[in-house]
Design a protein around this motif. Structure first.
Motif, PDB file in Angstrom:
ATOM      1  N   PHE A  56       0.832  -1.203   0.000  1.00 29.57           N
ATOM      2  CA  PHE A  56       0.000   0.000   0.000  1.00 29.57           C
ATOM      3  C   PHE A  56       0.868   1.254   0.000  1.00 29.57           C
ATOM      4  O   PHE A  56       0.609   2.211  -0.732  1.00 29.57           O
ATOM      5  CB  PHE A  56      -0.905   0.022   1.242  1.00 29.57           C
ATOM      6  N   GLN A 113      -5.911   2.137   6.170  1.00 27.13           N
ATOM      7  CA  GLN A 113      -5.231   2.798   5.054  1.00 27.13           C
ATOM      8  C   GLN A 113      -6.151   2.942   3.846  1.00 27.13           C
ATOM      9  O   GLN A 113      -6.192   3.999   3.199  1.00 27.13           O
ATOM     10  CB  GLN A 113      -3.983   1.999   4.664  1.00 27.13           C
ATOM     11  N   VAL A 114      -6.899   1.883   3.535  1.00 28.03           N
ATOM     12  CA  VAL A 114      -7.803   1.952   2.387  1.00 28.03           C
ATOM     13  C   VAL A 114      -8.899   2.985   2.635  1.00 28.03           C
ATOM     14  O   VAL A 114      -9.271   3.749   1.736  1.00 28.03           O
ATOM     15  CB  VAL A 114      -8.416   0.565   2.102  1.00 28.03           C
ATOM     16  N   ALA A 162       0.795   7.426  -6.236  1.00 30.97           N
ATOM     17  CA  ALA A 162      -0.475   8.151  -6.315  1.00 30.97           C
ATOM     18  C   ALA A 162      -0.264   9.646  -6.102  1.00 30.97           C
ATOM     19  O   ALA A 162      -0.843  10.481  -6.813  1.00 30.97           O
ATOM     20  CB  ALA A 162      -1.454   7.597  -5.284  1.00 30.97           C
ATOM     21  N   ASP A 178      -7.498   6.376   2.110  1.00 29.27           N
ATOM     22  CA  ASP A 178      -7.301   6.596   0.673  1.00 29.27           C
ATOM     23  C   ASP A 178      -8.616   6.945  -0.020  1.00 29.27           C
ATOM     24  O   ASP A 178      -8.658   7.818  -0.896  1.00 29.27           O
ATOM     25  CB  ASP A 178      -6.701   5.341   0.029  1.00 29.27           C
ATOM     26  N   ASN A 227       1.029   9.210   4.325  1.00 29.05           N
ATOM     27  CA  ASN A 227       1.771   8.013   3.932  1.00 29.05           C
ATOM     28  C   ASN A 227       3.066   7.889   4.730  1.00 29.05           C
ATOM     29  O   ASN A 227       3.505   6.786   5.063  1.00 29.05           O
ATOM     30  CB  ASN A 227       2.087   8.054   2.440  1.00 29.05           C
ATOM     31  N   ILE A 255      -1.391  13.387   0.878  1.00 31.10           N
ATOM     32  CA  ILE A 255      -1.103  11.966   0.649  1.00 31.10           C
ATOM     33  C   ILE A 255       0.302  11.619   1.133  1.00 31.10           C
ATOM     34  O   ILE A 255       0.521  10.606   1.806  1.00 31.10           O
ATOM     35  CB  ILE A 255      -1.264  11.619  -0.846  1.00 31.10           C
ATOM     36  N   HIS A 276      -9.200   0.873  -5.552  1.00 27.95           N
ATOM     37  CA  HIS A 276      -9.267   0.608  -4.116  1.00 27.95           C
ATOM     38  C   HIS A 276     -10.222  -0.535  -3.804  1.00 27.95           C
ATOM     39  O   HIS A 276      -9.965  -1.353  -2.913  1.00 27.95           O
ATOM     40  CB  HIS A 276      -9.701   1.877  -3.376  1.00 27.95           C
ATOM     41  N   ARG A 306       1.167   4.276  -2.805  1.00 28.16           N
ATOM     42  CA  ARG A 306       0.703   5.608  -2.426  1.00 28.16           C
ATOM     43  C   ARG A 306       1.692   6.699  -2.832  1.00 28.16           C
ATOM     44  O   ARG A 306       1.292   7.817  -3.151  1.00 28.16           O
ATOM     45  CB  ARG A 306       0.430   5.640  -0.924  1.00 28.16           C
ATOM     46  N   MET A 332      -9.487  10.524   0.754  1.00 28.07           N
ATOM     47  CA  MET A 332      -8.662  11.458  -0.011  1.00 28.07           C
ATOM     48  C   MET A 332      -9.069  11.464  -1.484  1.00 28.07           C
ATOM     49  O   MET A 332      -9.081  12.514  -2.132  1.00 28.07           O
ATOM     50  CB  MET A 332      -7.188  11.088   0.137  1.00 28.07           C
ATOM     51  N   LEU A 333      -9.427  10.300  -2.018  1.00 27.88           N
ATOM     52  CA  LEU A 333      -9.888  10.236  -3.403  1.00 27.88           C
ATOM     53  C   LEU A 333     -11.205  10.992  -3.571  1.00 27.88           C
ATOM     54  O   LEU A 333     -11.450  11.615  -4.614  1.00 27.88           O
ATOM     55  CB  LEU A 333     -10.058   8.773  -3.828  1.00 27.88           C
TER      56      LEU A 333
END
Length: 445
Positions: free
Chosen positions: A20, A85-86, A27, A89, A62, A58, A114, A24, A92-93
């Motif tokens: 992950f 963590q997912v 990403a 994410d 991270n 991010i 994801h 990231r 944030m997405l």
């Protein structure tokens, strides 16, 4: 690219966490690249600052996850950490989706990544909850912008008109995205479960094969043990004859007896190597304790010194005084070094050099056994650890050998959790390198 390859059904949650974190970083870079390319290359009209802040966010969280990943995340705790963590994410997405044009932005389908990760790496229930959470986030942004609760940030030049106010477009697109997420999660989970079942089947089959191999090794060990005594007796009797202790014999008969003695000694070596290899294979584990590697190297040098003197070889040993103890079986390590150094002496020409160097390499001790002997042909290197394999050039030199020494070395390294590799050039020499775990590190783990 290995960097982007997901771990194949990892048993340890720590592997998922590291994966992950690696993704990231990419990403965060991708957000910046999209913002700069869209603004200056595609001439899209939008504010750069929100995207820069998202990328910075991010990177920041991270970095926190990277620090936390150094802890021992095992079992359910590891799954929870990966789940968190997912979730972060997805949040944030969602922020990125809002500042990137909401449901008008085609990158909204990045939620699929994801969802797929969750479906493959997390239990079914947790994966379904991740899909539900992602659907709620997408729906909240889409409906919020449709009703005016959230300010819509349209990207000029990406789509011809603001579609966020068209309730038909919003509802149809939202339905398509959410159903796609659930279908992908279902398919990913089904494939993941099937792969996991297959992995368990292979693990069971491997266990059965390993046990069968141990049974075979125990059988070979018993046979070799029964052969060892009569073979030794034959060699002893032949030595008495060749030394004239049984009376004079004709020269032609003496030559035949000496040949028989040479072959009986080879047979004895073969039986000893078979016993050693079978003993290692038959054992589920061997007792280990801290071992002084420098002393073991010195003892092996003393063992091979008579043979080295016969060829006027120079033996060199180098290791720091602070070399840590290794975690292993003293007898096995002595045999390991004896085989490698013995081979170096055997295949090095007159007035050559043999050197053993040991050094601290993090959590391991690295040992290198170098010689300037006949070397190994490139095509033979992939096979040298196979049982009974001998390279063509050593056969041509008429040097006796059983072809089991390096197989024994490989098995000993394997039982100690180390690694071994070889570098060689024919006619210039060979370097065998191997690692052994440091006693303190191995005991702590």
């Amino acid at each position: 690219m290995r960097f982007l390859s997901p771990p194949s059904m990892p048993e340890d949650a720590a592997e998922r966490i590291i994966w992950f974190i690696q993704l990231r970083w990419l990403a965060a870079l991708g957000v910046l690249v999209f913002a700069v390319a869209g603004r200056f290359l595609l001439q899209l009209q939008f504010a750069l600052m929100p995207f820069a802040l998202i990328a910075a966010g991010i990177v920041s969280y991270n970095a926190v996850f990277l620090l936390l990943s150094r802890k021992r995340w095992r079992g359910k705790r590891g799954d929870r950490f990966a789940t968190i963590q997912v979730l972060v994410d997805i949040l944030m997405l969602t922020v990125l989706m809002h500042f990137g044009g909401g449901i008008e932005n085609p990158f909204v389908f990045y939620y699929l990544f994801h969802v797929l990760i969750a479906a493959i790496l997390l239990p079914r229930l947790k994966a379904d909850l991740q899909v539900l959470f992602a659907s709620v986030c997408i729906g909240a942004v889409a409906v919020g912008e449709l009703t005016g609760v959230l300010h819509h940030r349209h990207i000029e030049g990406l789509v011809p008109a603001e579609l966020c106010g068209n309730w038909k477009f919003v509802m149809v697109t939202l339905f398509a995205i959410v159903t796609t997420l659930f279908v992908v999660a279902y398919l990913g989970g089904a494939i993941s479960e099937r792969l996991h079942e297959r992995e368990e089947e292979l693990a069971k089959a491997n266990t059965v094969l390993a046990e069968q191999d141990r049974v075979k090794s125990r059988y070979v060990m018993r046979v070799a043990h029964d052969l060892a005594e009569p073979a030794g007796m034959i060699t002893s009797c032949l030595k008495l004859v060749t030394k004239g202790m049984t009376g004079p014999i004709p020269d032609n008969a003496l030559d035949m007896v000496q040949r028989a003695e040479d072959k009986s000694e080879y047979l004895g070596d073969l039986i000893r190597d078979l016993l050693s290899l079978s003993r290692i294979k038959a054992a589920r584990n061997i007792p280990k304790c801290p071992v002084n590697l420098s002393e073991a190297i010195t003892q092996v040098f003393q063992d091979v010194e008579p043979h080295a003197l016969e060829k006027s070889l120079t033996l060199r040993q180098s290791s720091p005084e602070t070399l840590p103890l290794v975690w292993g079986n003293a007898d096995a390590i002595h045999e390991l070094l004896g085989n490698l150094v013995g081979n170096a002496v055997k295949y090095t020409l007159v007035e050559g050099h043999v050197e053993v160097n040991a050094s601290n390499s993090g959590q391991e001790v690295l040992v290198r056994v170098r010689d300037d002997g006949v070397g190994i042909p490139g095509e033979a290197i992939p096979h040298i650890f196979e049982e009974f394999y001998r390279a063509d050039n050593v056969k041509a030199e008429s040097v006796e050998g059983t072809g089991l020494g390096l197989s024994i070395v490989s098995q000993i390294i394997h039982t100690h959790g180390g690694r071994i590799w070889v570098e060689s050039e024919q006619g210039k020499g060979t370097t065998f390198s191997f690692t052994l775990p440091i006693a303190e590190e191995a005991h702590a783990s």
